[in-house]
Design a protein around this motif. Structure first.
Motif, PDB file in Angstrom:
ATOM      1  N   ARG A 252       0.858  -1.192   0.000  1.00 63.96           N
ATOM      2  CA  ARG A 252       0.000   0.000   0.000  1.00 63.96           C
ATOM      3  C   ARG A 252       0.886   1.232   0.000  1.00 63.96           C
ATOM      4  NH1 ARG A 252      -5.620  -0.132   1.239  1.00 63.96           N
ATOM      5  NH2 ARG A 252      -5.679   2.036   1.769  1.00 63.96           N
ATOM      6  N   ALA A 253       0.602   2.096  -0.896  1.00 64.94           N
ATOM      7  CA  ALA A 253       1.368   3.340  -0.944  1.00 64.94           C
ATOM      8  C   ALA A 253       0.836   4.284   0.134  1.00 64.94           C
ATOM      9  CB  ALA A 253       1.218   3.983  -2.313  1.00 64.94           C
ATOM     10  N   SER A 254       1.742   4.943   0.787  1.00 67.00           N
ATOM     11  CA  SER A 254       1.299   5.903   1.798  1.00 67.00           C
ATOM     12  C   SER A 254       1.554   7.318   1.264  1.00 67.00           C
ATOM     13  CB  SER A 254       2.050   5.676   3.100  1.00 67.00           C
ATOM     14  OG  SER A 254       3.429   5.875   2.894  1.00 67.00           O
ATOM     15  N   GLY A 255       0.810   8.274   1.793  1.00 62.87           N
ATOM     16  CA  GLY A 255       0.960   9.646   1.340  1.00 62.87           C
ATOM     17  C   GLY A 255      -0.199  10.067   0.455  1.00 62.87           C
ATOM     18  N   LEU A 256      -0.033  11.220  -0.154  1.00 67.21           N
ATOM     19  CA  LEU A 256      -1.096  11.785  -0.974  1.00 67.21           C
ATOM     20  C   LEU A 256      -0.742  11.665  -2.450  1.00 67.21           C
ATOM     21  CD1 LEU A 256      -1.705  15.073   1.033  1.00 67.21           C
ATOM     22  CD2 LEU A 256      -3.057  12.998   1.140  1.00 67.21           C
ATOM     23  N   THR A 257      -1.735  11.483  -3.248  1.00 71.88           N
ATOM     24  CA  THR A 257      -1.517  11.458  -4.693  1.00 71.88           C
ATOM     25  C   THR A 257      -1.410  12.889  -5.199  1.00 71.88           C
ATOM     26  OG1 THR A 257      -3.850  11.524  -5.259  1.00 71.88           O
ATOM     27  CG2 THR A 257      -2.871   9.335  -4.890  1.00 71.88           C
ATOM     28  N   LEU A 258      -0.997  13.040  -6.415  1.00 71.12           N
ATOM     29  CA  LEU A 258      -0.840  14.363  -7.009  1.00 71.12           C
ATOM     30  C   LEU A 258      -2.168  15.107  -7.063  1.00 71.12           C
ATOM     31  CD1 LEU A 258       0.986  16.415  -8.350  1.00 71.12           C
ATOM     32  CD2 LEU A 258       0.538  15.292 -10.539  1.00 71.12           C
ATOM     33  N   ILE A 259      -3.229  14.441  -7.402  1.00 74.81           N
ATOM     34  CA  ILE A 259      -4.561  15.061  -7.467  1.00 74.81           C
ATOM     35  C   ILE A 259      -4.973  15.550  -6.082  1.00 74.81           C
ATOM     36  CG2 ILE A 259      -7.011  14.603  -7.874  1.00 74.81           C
ATOM     37  CD1 ILE A 259      -5.460  14.849 -10.424  1.00 74.81           C
ATOM     38  N   GLU A 260      -4.731  14.764  -5.063  1.00 73.42           N
ATOM     39  CA  GLU A 260      -5.097  15.176  -3.705  1.00 73.42           C
ATOM     40  C   GLU A 260      -4.302  16.410  -3.288  1.00 73.42           C
ATOM     41  OE1 GLU A 260      -6.380  10.899  -1.752  1.00 73.42           O
ATOM     42  OE2 GLU A 260      -4.261  11.436  -1.833  1.00 73.42           O
ATOM     43  N   LEU A 261      -3.037  16.466  -3.639  1.00 71.98           N
ATOM     44  CA  LEU A 261      -2.228  17.642  -3.321  1.00 71.98           C
ATOM     45  C   LEU A 261      -2.734  18.883  -4.047  1.00 71.98           C
ATOM     46  CD1 LEU A 261       1.389  16.206  -3.261  1.00 71.98           C
ATOM     47  CD2 LEU A 261       0.081  17.113  -1.352  1.00 71.98           C
ATOM     48  N   ILE A 262      -3.112  18.727  -5.298  1.00 74.36           N
ATOM     49  CA  ILE A 262      -3.637  19.859  -6.070  1.00 74.36           C
ATOM     50  C   ILE A 262      -4.933  20.366  -5.439  1.00 74.36           C
ATOM     51  CG2 ILE A 262      -4.646  20.514  -8.290  1.00 74.36           C
ATOM     52  CD1 ILE A 262      -2.538  18.702  -9.618  1.00 74.36           C
ATOM     53  N   ILE A 263      -5.780  19.479  -4.997  1.00 76.10           N
ATOM     54  CA  ILE A 263      -7.042  19.873  -4.350  1.00 76.10           C
ATOM     55  C   ILE A 263      -6.764  20.624  -3.065  1.00 76.10           C
ATOM     56  CG2 ILE A 263      -9.108  18.985  -3.198  1.00 76.10           C
ATOM     57  CD1 ILE A 263      -9.160  16.774  -5.368  1.00 76.10           C
ATOM     58  N   VAL A 264      -5.821  20.150  -2.256  1.00 78.23           N
ATOM     59  CA  VAL A 264      -5.471  20.827  -1.001  1.00 78.23           C
ATOM     60  C   VAL A 264      -4.933  22.228  -1.276  1.00 78.23           C
ATOM     61  CG1 VAL A 264      -3.857  20.784   0.954  1.00 78.23           C
ATOM     62  CG2 VAL A 264      -5.107  18.711   0.314  1.00 78.23           C
ATOM     63  N   VAL A 265      -4.058  22.366  -2.252  1.00 74.21           N
ATOM     64  CA  VAL A 265      -3.508  23.674  -2.600  1.00 74.21           C
ATOM     65  C   VAL A 265      -4.611  24.602  -3.101  1.00 74.21           C
ATOM     66  CG1 VAL A 265      -1.968  24.881  -4.213  1.00 74.21           C
ATOM     67  CG2 VAL A 265      -1.182  22.822  -3.032  1.00 74.21           C
ATOM     68  N   ALA A 266      -5.533  24.093  -3.881  1.00 73.54           N
ATOM     69  CA  ALA A 266      -6.641  24.916  -4.382  1.00 73.54           C
ATOM     70  C   ALA A 266      -7.514  25.402  -3.230  1.00 73.54           C
ATOM     71  CB  ALA A 266      -7.476  24.128  -5.379  1.00 73.54           C
ATOM     72  N   ILE A 267      -7.800  24.534  -2.273  1.00 79.95           N
ATOM     73  CA  ILE A 267      -8.620  24.929  -1.113  1.00 79.95           C
ATOM     74  C   ILE A 267      -7.897  26.010  -0.306  1.00 79.95           C
ATOM     75  CG2 ILE A 267      -9.534  24.123   1.102  1.00 79.95           C
ATOM     76  CD1 ILE A 267     -10.182  21.458  -0.345  1.00 79.95           C
ATOM     77  N   ILE A 268      -6.615  25.854  -0.080  1.00 82.12           N
ATOM     78  CA  ILE A 268      -5.848  26.862   0.660  1.00 82.12           C
ATOM     79  C   ILE A 268      -5.851  28.188  -0.108  1.00 82.12           C
ATOM     80  CG2 ILE A 268      -3.519  27.496   1.424  1.00 82.12           C
ATOM     81  CD1 ILE A 268      -3.142  24.504   2.121  1.00 82.12           C
ATOM     82  N   GLY A 269      -5.723  28.132  -1.419  1.00 81.30           N
ATOM     83  CA  GLY A 269      -5.764  29.350  -2.235  1.00 81.30           C
ATOM     84  C   GLY A 269      -7.093  30.069  -2.137  1.00 81.30           C
ATOM     85  N   ILE A 270      -8.180  29.325  -2.154  1.00 84.46           N
ATOM     86  CA  ILE A 270      -9.515  29.924  -2.039  1.00 84.46           C
ATOM     87  C   ILE A 270      -9.680  30.569  -0.665  1.00 84.46           C
ATOM     88  CG2 ILE A 270     -11.989  29.392  -1.896  1.00 84.46           C
ATOM     89  CD1 ILE A 270     -11.447  27.233  -4.097  1.00 84.46           C
ATOM     90  N   LEU A 271      -9.259  29.889   0.384  1.00 90.03           N
ATOM     91  CA  LEU A 271      -9.356  30.459   1.734  1.00 90.03           C
ATOM     92  C   LEU A 271      -8.515  31.727   1.858  1.00 90.03           C
ATOM     93  CD1 LEU A 271      -9.275  27.218   3.910  1.00 90.03           C
ATOM     94  CD2 LEU A 271     -11.242  28.690   3.434  1.00 90.03           C
TER      95      LEU A 271
END
Length: 158
Positions: free
Chosen positions: A7-26
């Motif tokens: 099992r891979a641990s950590g976040l996928t690239l898509i998940e990281l992009i979503i997190v960055v987008a949410i932080i940008g909106i906030l």
């Protein structure tokens, strides 16, 4: 042969992009709100500085029963350049009308706040107006509510 499941641990690239987008909106929402908060805090400095000047204008009015000629330097009204602050360049009094001008390096860059006295029975009532946008001013002093005659009175006694 036993196959081990990995099992891979950590976040996928898509998940990281979503997190960055949410932080940008906030951040896009928070920065203008904070900017307005800073401007209102700077505006309150002007209100604080002119409070003593309002009393001096009321004292001068009490001695003459006329607002004409009540300017900086009359009675206990200080010179325009003597009333300054971190964000306020000067406070000018002309015929009892008090105008505070904000410094160019403040959030209210060159805007003014004006207190206009009106005679209200045995007190001077003050109408507060400003050239600053309503979002950057306290609710007691903005262009949307210029008729705050009864909001602040200085009693005049004989």
């Amino acid at each position: 042969m036993i196959q081990a499941s990995r099992r891979a641990s950590g976040l996928t690239l898509i998940e990281l992009i979503i997190v960055v987008a949410i932080i940008g909106i906030l951040a896009a929402i928070a920065v203008p709100t904070y900017s307005n908060y800073v401007a209102r805090a700077q505006f309150s400095e002007a209100l604080s500085l002119v409070s003593g000047v309002k009393t001096a204008v009321a004292d001068a009015y009490q001695g003459r029963d006329d607002l004409d000629g009540i300017d900086n330097g009359v009675g206990s009204i200080p010179a325009a350049s003597a009333t300054t602050g971190t964000y306020v360049e000067n406070v000018v009094v002309a015929d009892g009308i008090i105008t505070a001008t904000f410094k160019a390096d403040s959030a209210l860059d060159g805007k003014t706040m004006t207190l206009i006295p009106t005679i209200n029975k045995d007190a001077l009532a003050w109408q507060c107006t400003t050239t600053a946008p309503p979002a950057k001013t306290p609710s007691t002093c903005n262009e949307a509510t210029p008729n705050n005659i009864g909001s602040d009175t200085v009693p005049i006694t004989d």
